[in-house]
Scaffold this motif. Structure first.
Motif, PDB file in Angstrom:
ATOM      1  N   ARG A  55       0.834  -1.204   0.000  1.00  0.00           N
ATOM      2  CA  ARG A  55       0.000   0.000   0.000  1.00  0.00           C
ATOM      3  C   ARG A  55       0.873   1.259   0.000  1.00  0.00           C
ATOM      4  NH1 ARG A  55      -4.185   1.934   4.649  1.00  0.00           N
ATOM      5  NH2 ARG A  55      -4.704   3.899   3.665  1.00  0.00           N
ATOM      6  N   ALA A  56       1.882   1.270   0.839  1.00  0.00           N
ATOM      7  CA  ALA A  56       2.786   2.418   0.905  1.00  0.00           C
ATOM      8  C   ALA A  56       3.527   2.600  -0.417  1.00  0.00           C
ATOM      9  CB  ALA A  56       3.778   2.241   2.051  1.00  0.00           C
ATOM     10  N   ALA A  57       3.944   1.508  -1.022  1.00  0.00           N
ATOM     11  CA  ALA A  57       4.649   1.582  -2.300  1.00  0.00           C
ATOM     12  C   ALA A  57       3.730   2.138  -3.387  1.00  0.00           C
ATOM     13  CB  ALA A  57       5.166   0.200  -2.689  1.00  0.00           C
ATOM     14  N   CYS A  58       2.484   1.713  -3.380  1.00  0.00           N
ATOM     15  CA  CYS A  58       1.521   2.245  -4.351  1.00  0.00           C
ATOM     16  C   CYS A  58       1.286   3.735  -4.132  1.00  0.00           C
ATOM     17  CB  CYS A  58       0.206   1.479  -4.269  1.00  0.00           C
ATOM     18  SG  CYS A  58       0.315  -0.177  -4.954  1.00  0.00           S
ATOM     19  N   ASN A  59       1.234   4.159  -2.879  1.00  0.00           N
ATOM     20  CA  ASN A  59       1.081   5.586  -2.587  1.00  0.00           C
ATOM     21  C   ASN A  59       2.237   6.385  -3.179  1.00  0.00           C
ATOM     22  OD1 ASN A  59      -1.299   5.252  -1.190  1.00  0.00           O
ATOM     23  ND2 ASN A  59      -0.329   5.232   0.822  1.00  0.00           N
ATOM     24  N   PHE A  60       3.444   5.870  -3.037  1.00  0.00           N
ATOM     25  CA  PHE A  60       4.620   6.546  -3.585  1.00  0.00           C
ATOM     26  C   PHE A  60       4.548   6.599  -5.111  1.00  0.00           C
ATOM     27  CE2 PHE A  60       8.998   6.174  -5.287  1.00  0.00           C
ATOM     28  CZ  PHE A  60       9.468   7.427  -4.909  1.00  0.00           C
ATOM     29  N   LEU A  61       4.214   5.482  -5.729  1.00  0.00           N
ATOM     30  CA  LEU A  61       4.162   5.438  -7.190  1.00  0.00           C
ATOM     31  C   LEU A  61       3.055   6.334  -7.732  1.00  0.00           C
ATOM     32  CD1 LEU A  61       4.801   1.651  -7.793  1.00  0.00           C
ATOM     33  CD2 LEU A  61       6.385   3.556  -8.142  1.00  0.00           C
ATOM     34  N   LEU A  62       1.928   6.382  -7.051  1.00  0.00           N
ATOM     35  CA  LEU A  62       0.841   7.255  -7.487  1.00  0.00           C
ATOM     36  C   LEU A  62       1.235   8.725  -7.382  1.00  0.00           C
ATOM     37  CD1 LEU A  62      -2.271   5.438  -6.002  1.00  0.00           C
ATOM     38  CD2 LEU A  62      -1.703   5.730  -8.406  1.00  0.00           C
ATOM     39  N   LYS A  63       2.010   9.055  -6.381  1.00  0.00           N
ATOM     40  CA  LYS A  63       2.485  10.434  -6.234  1.00  0.00           C
ATOM     41  C   LYS A  63       3.439  10.804  -7.373  1.00  0.00           C
ATOM     42  CE  LYS A  63       4.787  13.497  -2.977  1.00  0.00           C
ATOM     43  NZ  LYS A  63       3.842  14.563  -2.782  1.00  0.00           N
ATOM     44  N   LYS A  64       4.202   9.835  -7.871  1.00  0.00           N
ATOM     45  CA  LYS A  64       5.184  10.079  -8.927  1.00  0.00           C
ATOM     46  C   LYS A  64       4.548  10.169 -10.315  1.00  0.00           C
ATOM     47  CE  LYS A  64       9.139   9.115  -8.934  1.00  0.00           C
ATOM     48  NZ  LYS A  64      10.221  10.061  -9.098  1.00  0.00           N
ATOM     49  N   MET A  65       3.381   9.583 -10.490  1.00  0.00           N
ATOM     50  CA  MET A  65       2.736   9.566 -11.805  1.00  0.00           C
ATOM     51  C   MET A  65       2.169  10.943 -12.156  1.00  0.00           C
ATOM     52  SD  MET A  65       0.709   5.945 -11.696  1.00  0.00           S
ATOM     53  CE  MET A  65      -0.066   6.229 -13.252  1.00  0.00           C
ATOM     54  N   PRO A  66       2.316  11.332 -13.415  1.00  0.00           N
ATOM     55  CA  PRO A  66       1.714  12.609 -13.827  1.00  0.00           C
ATOM     56  C   PRO A  66       0.196  12.503 -13.811  1.00  0.00           C
ATOM     57  CG  PRO A  66       2.720  11.510 -15.700  1.00  0.00           C
ATOM     58  CD  PRO A  66       3.026  10.683 -14.489  1.00  0.00           C
ATOM     59  N   ARG A  67      -0.431  13.591 -13.483  1.00  0.00           N
ATOM     60  CA  ARG A  67      -1.903  13.583 -13.418  1.00  0.00           C
ATOM     61  C   ARG A  67      -2.505  14.180 -14.641  1.00  0.00           C
ATOM     62  NH1 ARG A  67      -3.771  13.166  -7.604  1.00  0.00           N
ATOM     63  NH2 ARG A  67      -1.867  12.660  -6.590  1.00  0.00           N
TER      64      ARG A  67
END
Length: 67
Positions: A55-67
């Motif tokens: 879950r934490a890793a997904c949070n990090f990756l989602l933050k890195k993805m362009p919106r």
């Protein structure tokens, strides 16, 4: 590097906590200083080997993805 990533991932569990932005910034800096391929290889190995950190890793990756 995998052990380090596993050590800091719990701070990315919730986006609203006081350490989230600092931890995300730290991981960003580490990915830029090290070879990006090495960083993400270690990152994915951490995700695969430790289900409690996904879950934490997904949070990090989602933050890195362009919106």
């Amino acid at each position: 590097m995998k052990a380090f990533i596993l050590a800091v991932l719990p701070y990315l569990e919730e986006e609203g906590n006081e350490f989230f932005d600092r931890t995300a910034t730290l991981l960003d800096k580490i990915s830029k200083v090290s070879h990006m391929q090495t960083f993400y290889d270690s990152f994915w190995m951490a995700i695969v080997s430790s289900p409690h950190c996904r879950r934490a890793a997904c949070n990090f990756l989602l933050k890195k993805m362009p919106r």
